[in-house]
Design a protein around this motif. Structure first.
Motif, PDB file in Angstrom:
ATOM      1  N   GLY A  17       0.867  -1.213   0.006  1.00 41.66           N
ATOM      2  CA  GLY A  17      -0.138   0.002   0.072  1.00 41.66           C
ATOM      3  C   GLY A  17       0.823   1.160   0.087  1.00 41.66           C
ATOM      4  N   ARG A  18       0.210   2.415  -0.221  1.00 38.97           N
ATOM      5  CA  ARG A  18       0.964   3.461  -0.517  1.00 38.97           C
ATOM      6  C   ARG A  18       0.162   4.788  -0.080  1.00 38.97           C
ATOM      7  NH1 ARG A  18       2.235   5.119  -6.578  1.00 38.97           N
ATOM      8  NH2 ARG A  18       3.300   6.711  -5.846  1.00 38.97           N
ATOM      9  N   LYS A  19       0.737   5.776  -0.016  1.00 35.92           N
ATOM     10  CA  LYS A  19      -0.288   7.165   0.317  1.00 35.92           C
ATOM     11  C   LYS A  19       0.207   8.077  -0.707  1.00 35.92           C
ATOM     12  CE  LYS A  19      -0.343   6.686   5.428  1.00 35.92           C
ATOM     13  NZ  LYS A  19       0.140   7.429   6.790  1.00 35.92           N
ATOM     14  N   LEU A  20      -0.795   9.078  -1.135  1.00 37.18           N
ATOM     15  CA  LEU A  20      -0.647  10.030  -2.137  1.00 37.18           C
ATOM     16  C   LEU A  20      -1.481  11.295  -1.502  1.00 37.18           C
ATOM     17  CD1 LEU A  20      -1.756   7.886  -5.138  1.00 37.18           C
ATOM     18  CD2 LEU A  20       0.494   8.577  -4.608  1.00 37.18           C
ATOM     19  N   ALA A  21      -1.101  12.484  -2.041  1.00 39.81           N
ATOM     20  CA  ALA A  21      -1.533  13.655  -1.325  1.00 39.81           C
ATOM     21  C   ALA A  21      -2.419  14.202  -2.555  1.00 39.81           C
ATOM     22  CB  ALA A  21      -0.582  14.592  -1.104  1.00 39.81           C
ATOM     23  N   ALA A  22      -3.477  14.825  -2.388  1.00 39.74           N
ATOM     24  CA  ALA A  22      -4.319  15.377  -3.297  1.00 39.74           C
ATOM     25  C   ALA A  22      -5.020  16.793  -2.653  1.00 39.74           C
ATOM     26  CB  ALA A  22      -5.515  14.562  -3.915  1.00 39.74           C
ATOM     27  N   ARG A  23      -5.941  17.340  -3.737  1.00 46.20           N
ATOM     28  CA  ARG A  23      -6.550  18.680  -2.963  1.00 46.20           C
ATOM     29  C   ARG A  23      -7.855  18.507  -3.868  1.00 46.20           C
ATOM     30  NH1 ARG A  23      -7.231  23.666  -5.186  1.00 46.20           N
ATOM     31  NH2 ARG A  23      -6.472  22.882  -7.019  1.00 46.20           N
ATOM     32  N   VAL A  24      -8.886  19.045  -3.014  1.00 47.64           N
ATOM     33  CA  VAL A  24     -10.241  19.222  -3.593  1.00 47.64           C
ATOM     34  C   VAL A  24     -10.242  20.634  -4.336  1.00 47.64           C
ATOM     35  CG1 VAL A  24     -12.562  19.490  -3.138  1.00 47.64           C
ATOM     36  CG2 VAL A  24     -11.085  18.116  -1.647  1.00 47.64           C
ATOM     37  N   ALA A  25     -10.564  20.307  -5.792  1.00 47.91           N
ATOM     38  CA  ALA A  25     -10.519  21.325  -6.781  1.00 47.91           C
ATOM     39  C   ALA A  25     -11.684  21.940  -6.986  1.00 47.91           C
ATOM     40  CB  ALA A  25      -9.805  21.098  -7.938  1.00 47.91           C
ATOM     41  N   GLY A  26     -13.038  21.032  -6.500  1.00 44.05           N
ATOM     42  CA  GLY A  26     -14.188  21.415  -6.753  1.00 44.05           C
ATOM     43  C   GLY A  26     -15.338  20.582  -6.034  1.00 44.05           C
ATOM     44  N   ILE A  27     -16.292  21.144  -5.550  1.00 39.68           N
ATOM     45  CA  ILE A  27     -17.290  20.365  -4.987  1.00 39.68           C
ATOM     46  C   ILE A  27     -18.763  20.890  -5.696  1.00 39.68           C
ATOM     47  CG2 ILE A  27     -16.085  19.742  -2.926  1.00 39.68           C
ATOM     48  CD1 ILE A  27     -17.543  22.537  -1.690  1.00 39.68           C
ATOM     49  N   TYR A  28     -19.573  19.700  -5.871  1.00 42.56           N
ATOM     50  CA  TYR A  28     -20.825  19.820  -6.480  1.00 42.56           C
ATOM     51  C   TYR A  28     -21.930  18.808  -6.064  1.00 42.56           C
ATOM     52  CZ  TYR A  28     -16.824  20.983  -9.575  1.00 42.56           C
ATOM     53  OH  TYR A  28     -15.771  21.507 -10.090  1.00 42.56           O
ATOM     54  N   THR A  29     -23.136  19.219  -6.214  1.00 45.78           N
ATOM     55  CA  THR A  29     -24.266  18.561  -5.737  1.00 45.78           C
ATOM     56  C   THR A  29     -25.212  18.767  -6.995  1.00 45.78           C
ATOM     57  OG1 THR A  29     -26.115  18.153  -3.930  1.00 45.78           O
ATOM     58  CG2 THR A  29     -25.470  20.404  -4.482  1.00 45.78           C
ATOM     59  N   ALA A  30     -26.216  17.879  -6.699  1.00 43.53           N
ATOM     60  CA  ALA A  30     -27.149  17.569  -7.781  1.00 43.53           C
ATOM     61  C   ALA A  30     -28.510  17.572  -7.129  1.00 43.53           C
ATOM     62  CB  ALA A  30     -27.384  16.388  -8.656  1.00 43.53           C
ATOM     63  N   GLU A  48     -25.960   8.542   4.220  1.00 39.44           N
ATOM     64  CA  GLU A  48     -26.573   8.391   3.063  1.00 39.44           C
ATOM     65  C   GLU A  48     -26.037   9.236   1.805  1.00 39.44           C
ATOM     66  OE1 GLU A  48     -30.727   9.266   3.325  1.00 39.44           O
ATOM     67  OE2 GLU A  48     -31.127   7.748   5.130  1.00 39.44           O
ATOM     68  N   GLY A  49     -24.872   9.787   2.149  1.00 39.14           N
ATOM     69  CA  GLY A  49     -24.315  10.472   1.037  1.00 39.14           C
ATOM     70  C   GLY A  49     -24.396  12.043   1.293  1.00 39.14           C
ATOM     71  N   ILE A  50     -24.712  12.678   0.064  1.00 37.38           N
ATOM     72  CA  ILE A  50     -25.006  14.147   0.177  1.00 37.38           C
ATOM     73  C   ILE A  50     -26.505  14.268   0.391  1.00 37.38           C
ATOM     74  CG2 ILE A  50     -24.828  16.203  -1.121  1.00 37.38           C
ATOM     75  CD1 ILE A  50     -22.677  14.690  -2.909  1.00 37.38           C
ATOM     76  N   ASP A  51     -26.938  14.969   1.188  1.00 38.63           N
ATOM     77  CA  ASP A  51     -28.324  15.317   1.702  1.00 38.63           C
ATOM     78  C   ASP A  51     -29.052  15.849   0.393  1.00 38.63           C
ATOM     79  OD1 ASP A  51     -30.774  15.337   3.189  1.00 38.63           O
ATOM     80  OD2 ASP A  51     -30.404  17.251   3.749  1.00 38.63           O
ATOM     81  N   LEU A  81     -21.113   9.021  -4.273  1.00 36.28           N
ATOM     82  CA  LEU A  81     -20.475  10.030  -4.931  1.00 36.28           C
ATOM     83  C   LEU A  81     -19.746   9.768  -6.146  1.00 36.28           C
ATOM     84  CD1 LEU A  81     -19.718  10.274  -1.196  1.00 36.28           C
ATOM     85  CD2 LEU A  81     -19.244  12.638  -2.383  1.00 36.28           C
ATOM     86  N   SER A  82     -19.656  10.744  -6.947  1.00 34.15           N
ATOM     87  CA  SER A  82     -18.723  10.670  -8.251  1.00 34.15           C
ATOM     88  C   SER A  82     -17.549  11.393  -8.030  1.00 34.15           C
ATOM     89  CB  SER A  82     -19.719  11.053  -9.465  1.00 34.15           C
ATOM     90  OG  SER A  82     -18.851  11.213 -10.871  1.00 34.15           O
ATOM     91  N   ILE A  83     -16.372  11.020  -8.727  1.00 35.82           N
ATOM     92  CA  ILE A  83     -15.197  11.673  -8.311  1.00 35.82           C
ATOM     93  C   ILE A  83     -14.680  11.722  -9.596  1.00 35.82           C
ATOM     94  CG2 ILE A  83     -13.019  11.740  -6.997  1.00 35.82           C
ATOM     95  CD1 ILE A  83     -14.674   9.711  -4.825  1.00 35.82           C
ATOM     96  N   VAL A  84     -13.890  12.940 -10.125  1.00 34.72           N
ATOM     97  CA  VAL A  84     -13.318  12.963 -11.368  1.00 34.72           C
ATOM     98  C   VAL A  84     -12.044  13.820 -11.145  1.00 34.72           C
ATOM     99  CG1 VAL A  84     -15.468  12.787 -12.785  1.00 34.72           C
ATOM    100  CG2 VAL A  84     -14.489  15.011 -12.098  1.00 34.72           C
ATOM    101  N   ALA A  85     -11.180  13.857 -11.940  1.00 36.14           N
ATOM    102  CA  ALA A  85      -9.686  14.466 -12.124  1.00 36.14           C
ATOM    103  C   ALA A  85      -9.741  15.584 -13.188  1.00 36.14           C
ATOM    104  CB  ALA A  85      -8.654  13.616 -12.150  1.00 36.14           C
ATOM    105  N   PRO A  86      -9.170  16.587 -13.160  1.00 36.90           N
ATOM    106  CA  PRO A  86      -9.101  17.677 -14.293  1.00 36.90           C
ATOM    107  C   PRO A  86      -8.292  17.226 -15.425  1.00 36.90           C
ATOM    108  CG  PRO A  86      -7.961  18.196 -12.262  1.00 36.90           C
ATOM    109  CD  PRO A  86      -8.729  17.217 -11.883  1.00 36.90           C
ATOM    110  N   ASP A  87      -7.226  16.368 -15.254  1.00 40.14           N
ATOM    111  CA  ASP A  87      -6.557  15.953 -16.174  1.00 40.14           C
ATOM    112  C   ASP A  87      -7.203  14.891 -17.232  1.00 40.14           C
ATOM    113  OD1 ASP A  87      -6.094  14.174 -14.216  1.00 40.14           O
ATOM    114  OD2 ASP A  87      -4.266  13.623 -14.651  1.00 40.14           O
ATOM    115  N   GLU A  88      -7.851  14.177 -16.517  1.00 42.68           N
ATOM    116  CA  GLU A  88      -8.679  13.179 -17.203  1.00 42.68           C
ATOM    117  C   GLU A  88      -9.694  13.632 -17.950  1.00 42.68           C
ATOM    118  OE1 GLU A  88      -7.474   9.065 -14.482  1.00 42.68           O
ATOM    119  OE2 GLU A  88      -9.532  10.092 -14.262  1.00 42.68           O
ATOM    120  N   LEU A  89     -10.709  14.826 -17.578  1.00 38.41           N
ATOM    121  CA  LEU A  89     -11.486  15.363 -18.242  1.00 38.41           C
ATOM    122  C   LEU A  89     -10.768  16.155 -19.386  1.00 38.41           C
ATOM    123  CD1 LEU A  89     -13.830  16.785 -15.269  1.00 38.41           C
ATOM    124  CD2 LEU A  89     -14.132  14.894 -16.764  1.00 38.41           C
TER     125      LEU A  89
END
Length: 205
Positions: A17-30, A48-51, A81-89
């Motif tokens: 196993g390993r550890k990586l560091a990330a940052r929240v670049a955006g948050i969204y709800t539907a 239950e997720g996002i109210d 929750l759905s999680i995406v990355a800017p470089d992949e988009l």
């Protein structure tokens, strides 16, 4: 004395196993009646997720991703929750001949920056947010025609049907991840995230 590091014949190699560091670049709800999301200042999460979110709930109804159940079977909701990355988009947008694909267009809740090949993180990966939230990754989010049509409509593509068919191919293994809330709280834009990747192996028996 037995050496616990010795592998049995045919035993798969185990990657630590390993550890990586990330940052929240955006948050969204539907809204509860549609999967397209909108940017928000905070993302409050319960078990239950996002109210009030389109994908909130302890359980959900099975669909085309679960052919082993009759459609509409009640099952555990591992897709809170759905999680995406800017470089992949950006890669997917380029493949589709578009200048951009916004996370909101495909119903993303989290835009995470800093993790190479986000969509390839294995099931069981844990996301520990600095504010206290923990999200557990279920697996990849397979691209579908519904999201493809949303992209085509928002991007102003002339042929919406062509866009809906193009997206599943262009976004294969680049659509991001789905996960569920293990420890509730609130997530904020700019927040630091510790990504803990579990041990990995290929089971071939």
């Amino acid at each position: 004395m037995l050496d616990p590091t010795l592998r049995r014949e045919g035993e798969p190699e185990i990657l630590p196993g390993r550890k990586l560091a990330a940052r929240v670049a955006g948050i969204y709800t539907a809204p509860s009646d549609h999967f397209v999301t909108r940017a928000v200042e905070a993302l409050p999460l319960g078990f239950e997720g996002i109210d009030g979110d389109f994908h909130a709930g302890h359980t959900r109804r099975s669909g085309g991703r679960e052919p082993w159940y009759p459609r509409g079977t009640e099952m555990r909701n591992e897709r809170q929750l759905s999680i995406v990355a800017p470089d992949e988009l950006a890669i997917v947008a380029g493949r589709m001949g578009l200048s951009e694909i916004k996370p909101e267009w495909i119903g993303a809740n989290l835009l995470l920056d800093g993790v190479p090949m986000l969509s390839m993180l294995p099931s069981g990966t844990m996301l520990f947010f600095k504010g206290g939230v923990t999200i557990k990754i279920d697996g990849q989010n397979a691209p579908c025609r519904i999201a493809g049509r949303s992209i085509a409509e928002h991007a102003g593509m002339a042929d919406h049907d062509a866009g809906s068919l193009m997206f599943p191919k262009a976004a294969k293994r680049l659509r991001g991840l789905v996960g569920w809330v293990e420890k509730p709280g609130a997530i904020f834009a700019g927040e630091e995230v510790s990504v803990r990747v579990p041990e990995q192996w290929i089971y071939r028996a």
